[in-house]
Design a protein around this motif. Structure first.
Motif, PDB file in Angstrom:
ATOM      1  N   LYS A 162      46.535  62.168 129.676  1.00 27.60           N
ATOM      2  CA  LYS A 162      47.885  62.487 130.538  1.00 27.60           C
ATOM      3  C   LYS A 162      48.748  61.234 130.718  1.00 27.60           C
ATOM      4  O   LYS A 162      50.059  61.001 130.614  1.00 27.60           O
ATOM      5  N   LYS A 163      47.803  60.054 130.846  1.00 30.36           N
ATOM      6  CA  LYS A 163      48.617  58.630 130.934  1.00 30.36           C
ATOM      7  C   LYS A 163      48.621  57.439 130.050  1.00 30.36           C
ATOM      8  O   LYS A 163      49.682  56.619 130.009  1.00 30.36           O
ATOM      9  N   TYR A 164      47.391  57.315 129.211  1.00 29.08           N
ATOM     10  CA  TYR A 164      47.184  56.132 128.644  1.00 29.08           C
ATOM     11  C   TYR A 164      46.932  56.394 127.096  1.00 29.08           C
ATOM     12  O   TYR A 164      46.849  55.385 126.298  1.00 29.08           O
ATOM     13  N   ALA A 165      46.867  57.592 126.662  1.00 28.87           N
ATOM     14  CA  ALA A 165      46.676  57.723 124.836  1.00 28.87           C
ATOM     15  C   ALA A 165      47.479  57.086 124.271  1.00 28.87           C
ATOM     16  O   ALA A 165      47.062  56.455 123.384  1.00 28.87           O
ATOM     17  N   HIS A 166      48.855  56.957 124.763  1.00 29.38           N
ATOM     18  CA  HIS A 166      49.940  56.645 123.895  1.00 29.38           C
ATOM     19  C   HIS A 166      50.026  54.904 123.750  1.00 29.38           C
ATOM     20  O   HIS A 166      50.804  54.456 122.851  1.00 29.38           O
ATOM     21  N   ILE A 167      49.124  54.384 124.817  1.00 28.80           N
ATOM     22  CA  ILE A 167      49.270  52.971 124.552  1.00 28.80           C
ATOM     23  C   ILE A 167      48.017  52.342 124.293  1.00 28.80           C
ATOM     24  O   ILE A 167      48.045  50.765 124.477  1.00 28.80           O
ATOM     25  N   LEU A 168      47.091  53.125 123.755  1.00 25.78           N
ATOM     26  CA  LEU A 168      45.816  52.370 123.549  1.00 25.78           C
ATOM     27  C   LEU A 168      45.796  51.659 122.257  1.00 25.78           C
ATOM     28  O   LEU A 168      44.889  50.977 121.822  1.00 25.78           O
ATOM     29  N   ASN A 169      46.578  51.844 121.258  1.00 31.02           N
ATOM     30  CA  ASN A 169      46.802  51.124 120.245  1.00 31.02           C
ATOM     31  C   ASN A 169      47.279  49.407 120.543  1.00 31.02           C
ATOM     32  O   ASN A 169      47.321  48.632 119.696  1.00 31.02           O
ATOM     33  N   GLU A 170      47.585  49.213 121.644  1.00 33.00           N
ATOM     34  CA  GLU A 170      47.786  47.695 122.113  1.00 33.00           C
ATOM     35  C   GLU A 170      46.644  47.298 122.953  1.00 33.00           C
ATOM     36  O   GLU A 170      46.215  48.033 123.795  1.00 33.00           O
ATOM     37  N   GLU A 171      46.358  46.105 123.000  1.00 33.64           N
ATOM     38  CA  GLU A 171      45.453  45.406 123.901  1.00 33.64           C
ATOM     39  C   GLU A 171      45.570  45.369 125.355  1.00 33.64           C
ATOM     40  O   GLU A 171      44.988  45.909 126.251  1.00 33.64           O
ATOM     41  N   LYS A 172      46.889  45.160 125.687  1.00 33.11           N
ATOM     42  CA  LYS A 172      47.487  45.394 127.039  1.00 33.11           C
ATOM     43  C   LYS A 172      47.422  46.952 127.411  1.00 33.11           C
ATOM     44  O   LYS A 172      46.986  46.889 128.695  1.00 33.11           O
ATOM     45  N   TYR A 203      36.583  46.713 119.594  1.00 36.09           N
ATOM     46  CA  TYR A 203      37.457  46.138 120.898  1.00 36.09           C
ATOM     47  C   TYR A 203      36.593  45.561 122.118  1.00 36.09           C
ATOM     48  O   TYR A 203      37.026  44.728 122.649  1.00 36.09           O
ATOM     49  N   TYR A 204      35.635  46.180 122.284  1.00 34.20           N
ATOM     50  CA  TYR A 204      34.791  45.765 123.469  1.00 34.20           C
ATOM     51  C   TYR A 204      33.766  44.467 123.018  1.00 34.20           C
ATOM     52  O   TYR A 204      33.229  43.988 123.949  1.00 34.20           O
TER      53      TYR A 204
END
Length: 205
Positions: A162-172, A203-204
């Motif tokens: 709902k909120k974050y899938a579209h920004i997961l390609n950026e570290e921030k 990433y982790y």
């Protein structure tokens, strides 16, 4: 002591003056029920009775108004009512509502926890914390949340979609997502497990 003035105020109150000096604001209905009028002689005992009965009525009225608006825990209701009356009057008013079944921490905890888990998709740990903040006993909070079903991974996935899938390609964006989920009480382990379905595990590390 002589009652020298009774001046109407807002919210069903009136200002009481004795011997020309303002004493306090009291409930107008209480003044009428005790038949206190301008020019009356009033003893310390009668004044104390007037103030106490007024305080009690204000506490009851405020408590009833608050629970008509929404559910409250006992602790939360006492805190709110005591802002408009003495703590003693607030406690007695709320305890009376509890006796009548109008205030019930077990029912409140279950309804609130259900909303936290299903609507706000908070973690079980986060829900327990919120219940405790509302004044619910720790053991009751834990037992209540434990009695409700909660699919942690599904909740995390729903929040991400709902909120974050579209920004997961950026570290921030990844960090923002993780921080938000942790604020909801989810453990890093559970978050990482779900995020692995969206991004590279490297990433982790």
């Amino acid at each position: 002591m002589t009652v020298t003035a009774i001046e109407p105020k807002k919210k069903g109150l009136c200002a009481l003056y004795i011997d020309g000096e303002f004493v306090t604001k009291v409930d107008t209905e209480t003044v009428l029920s005790l038949r206190v009028d301008v020019g009356d002689e009033i003893s310390d005992e009668k004044l104390h009775e007037l103030i106490t009965l007024s305080d009690t009525k204000r506490a009851k009225d405020k408590a009833m108004w608050l629970i008509s608006y929404r559910d409250h825990s006992k602790h939360e209701l006492i805190e709110k009512v005591s802002k408009h009356s003495s703590f003693d009057a607030a406690t007695k008013a709320v305890e009376r509502l509890e006796e009548l079944g109008l205030v019930n921490d077990e029912n409140y905890a279950r309804r609130y926890a259900t909303d936290l888990l299903n609507l706000k998709r908070m973690s079980p740990m986060g829900a327990v914390r919120k219940l405790i903040e509302k004044g619910i006993d720790k053991e009751l909070a834990r037992d209540t949340v434990d009695s409700l079903e909660c699919d942690v991974e599904s909740n995390i996935q729903a929040i991400i979609d709902k909120k974050y899938a579209h920004i997961l390609n950026e570290e921030k964006g990844k960090r923002r997502c993780i921080n938000a989920l942790q604020r909801l009480g989810y453990s890093y382990c559970d978050i990482k497990s779900v995020l692995n379905n969206y991004i590279d595990e490297d990433y982790y590390y």
